[in-house]
Enzyme design. Structure first.
Site, PDB file in Angstrom:
ATOM      1  N   ARG A   2       8.312   4.153  -4.502  1.00 34.70           N
ATOM      2  CA  ARG A   2       8.357   3.129  -3.452  1.00 34.70           C
ATOM      3  C   ARG A   2       7.376   2.003  -3.765  1.00 34.70           C
ATOM      4  O   ARG A   2       7.648   0.830  -3.486  1.00 34.70           O
ATOM      5  CB  ARG A   2       8.067   3.740  -2.084  1.00 34.70           C
ATOM      6  N   GLU A  27      11.545   2.239  14.670  1.00 34.22           N
ATOM      7  CA  GLU A  27      10.668   3.333  14.208  1.00 34.22           C
ATOM      8  C   GLU A  27       9.390   3.330  15.035  1.00 34.22           C
ATOM      9  O   GLU A  27       9.210   2.490  15.919  1.00 34.22           O
ATOM     10  CB  GLU A  27      10.358   3.191  12.704  1.00 34.22           C
ATOM     11  N   LYS A  79       6.470  -2.169   1.891  1.00 36.18           N
ATOM     12  CA  LYS A  79       5.293  -1.581   2.563  1.00 36.18           C
ATOM     13  C   LYS A  79       4.082  -2.498   2.404  1.00 36.18           C
ATOM     14  O   LYS A  79       3.171  -2.224   1.619  1.00 36.18           O
ATOM     15  CB  LYS A  79       5.028  -0.175   1.997  1.00 36.18           C
ATOM     16  N   TYR A 124       0.823  -1.204   0.000  1.00 37.83           N
ATOM     17  CA  TYR A 124       0.000   0.000   0.000  1.00 37.83           C
ATOM     18  C   TYR A 124       0.855   1.251   0.000  1.00 37.83           C
ATOM     19  O   TYR A 124       2.067   1.193   0.215  1.00 37.83           O
ATOM     20  CB  TYR A 124      -0.974  -0.009   1.186  1.00 37.83           C
ATOM     21  N   ARG A 133      -6.768 -20.872  -2.787  1.00 36.37           N
ATOM     22  CA  ARG A 133      -5.870 -20.684  -1.652  1.00 36.37           C
ATOM     23  C   ARG A 133      -4.684 -21.642  -1.720  1.00 36.37           C
ATOM     24  O   ARG A 133      -4.866 -22.860  -1.736  1.00 36.37           O
ATOM     25  CB  ARG A 133      -6.615 -20.856  -0.328  1.00 36.37           C
ATOM     26  N   LEU A 171      10.872   1.040   7.408  1.00 37.14           N
ATOM     27  CA  LEU A 171      10.308   1.508   6.147  1.00 37.14           C
ATOM     28  C   LEU A 171      11.095   2.744   5.692  1.00 37.14           C
ATOM     29  O   LEU A 171      11.426   3.601   6.515  1.00 37.14           O
ATOM     30  CB  LEU A 171       8.833   1.880   6.334  1.00 37.14           C
TER      31      LEU A 171
HETATM   32  N1  PMP Z   1       7.451   3.686   9.177  1.00 36.45           N
HETATM   33  C1  PMP Z   1       6.317   2.968   9.200  1.00 36.45           C
HETATM   34  C2  PMP Z   1       6.313   1.665   9.893  1.00 36.45           C
HETATM   35  C3  PMP Z   1       5.149   3.452   8.577  1.00 36.45           C
HETATM   36  O1  PMP Z   1       4.021   2.726   8.598  1.00 36.45           O
HETATM   37  C4  PMP Z   1       5.178   4.727   7.950  1.00 36.45           C
HETATM   38  C5  PMP Z   1       3.957   5.313   7.301  1.00 36.45           C
HETATM   39  N2  PMP Z   1       3.291   4.459   6.467  1.00 36.45           N
HETATM   40  C6  PMP Z   1       6.391   5.445   7.955  1.00 36.45           C
HETATM   41  C7  PMP Z   1       7.501   4.894   8.574  1.00 36.45           C
HETATM   42  C8  PMP Z   1       6.499   6.793   7.294  1.00 36.45           C
HETATM   43  O2  PMP Z   1       6.602   6.678   5.895  1.00 36.45           O
HETATM   44  P1  PMP Z   1       6.084   7.837   4.938  1.00 36.45           P
HETATM   45  O3  PMP Z   1       6.850   9.061   5.315  1.00 36.45           O
HETATM   46  O4  PMP Z   1       6.427   7.365   3.588  1.00 36.45           O
HETATM   47  O5  PMP Z   1       4.629   7.987   5.197  1.00 36.45           O
END
Ligand code: PMP
Length: 283
Positions: free
Chosen positions: A52, A179, A147, A33, A100, A203
């Protein structure tokens, strides 16, 4: 709510939007996503999110359902059809419906869904007062650079934060902060902005890339390295970034006030710069 959503080539009222129960996104979380923010009806850092997305798809050997031009056109059309001024566009691609089976199916047609959500991004109370976080162990899988829609552990983290009466959780692995549940984490210490280096453990935030670029352009010193929770608690400032919250100060970690316990000057300045620059460059 009456939104118009996009599903596999069609714009339909939300109550008519359908995805198969055999969709691998539903059965295996076999999907990726993106969330792109919208300000003044325009998309912030669309190219970064598109890049991305292609990378996430590539890492999972998943076919891209549309090309970049089409993707932008769909985003814009949804914003217009929903009269969205400020908020976000959510996009999800899954491998599509199939019998499945753990192995990827041959020739599945990917599912593409997009919808809009209104949200106040610019005037955010959380950014004004700063947020409080708790630390929790990072129990996610090992490819956090992709992601994917497997967001159950981050959801559990948010619930742990909620139960503790705070706003969010910072995840910790091998003593270092990875994070936030849905954002990248930073501290300001010894005059430097410190944030974890890129790798499979986090991410690669689109907002992170932009904010670090703006910080360097403004002659602020940036260090991309792992930092510990103790370092964070003793830091002058802390903050998080994401597409839907921009730069948001963190003023408390595990009940310990960070710096003065109020939003600090570096986070404030970066938020201002990011807002100015991203709105200017929005498409
Ligand atoms: N880390 C994680 C785990 C996230 O879910 C997100 C947001 N989706 C981010 C960092 C921030 O990424 P972005 O700046 O691309 O929204």
């Amino acid at each position: 709510m009456g939104r118009i959503v996009y599903v596999n080539g069609e714009y339909v009222p939300e109550e008519e939007a359908r995805v198969s129960v055999f969709d691998r996104g539903f059965l295996f979380a076999d999907g990726v996503y993106e969330v792109t923010s919208v300000i003044g009806g325009r998309l912030v850092d669309f190219d970064g999110h598109a890049r991305r997305l292609w990378r996430s798809l590539g890492e999972l050997d998943m076919a891209a359902p549309v090309d970049g031009d089409e993707l932008l056109a769909i985003h814009r059309e949804l914003v217009v059809r929903n009269g969205l001024d400020e908020g976000l566009v959510y996009l999800q691609v899954t491998r599509g419906p199939a019998d499945r089976d753990f192995a990827y199916p041959d020739g599945a047609r990917p599912t593409l869904v997009l919808f809009t959500q209104e949200k106040r991004i610019v005037d955010s109370p959380a950014a004004e007062r700063g947020i409080a976080v708790i630390s929790i162990p990072d129990r996610r899988w090992g490819r956090r650079d992709i992601k994917t829609v497997q967001l159950l552990y981050p959801s559990m983290g948010k619930m742990m934060a909620k139960a503790a009466g705070v706003d969010d959780a910072w995840m910790v692995e091998d003593g270092a902060v990875t994070e936030g549940t849905s954002n990248n984490a930073y501290i300001v210490t010894a005059g430097k902005i410190v944030t974890r280096h890129l790798g499979e453990e986090i991410l690669h935030g689109i907002t992170r890339a932009a904010v670090l670029r703006f910080a360097r352009e403004a002659q602020m010193e940036v260090e991309e390295r792992a930092f510990t929770l103790d370092e964070a608690k003793a830091a002058d400032e802390a903050f998080v970034t994401s597409a839907s919250t921009f730069v948001t100060p963190v003023v408390e970690i595990d009940g310990v006030a960070v710096g003065s316990g109020a939003p600090g000057p570096v986070a404030r300045r970066l938020r201002e710069i990011y807002l100015d620059e991203s709105v200017k460059a929005a498409v």
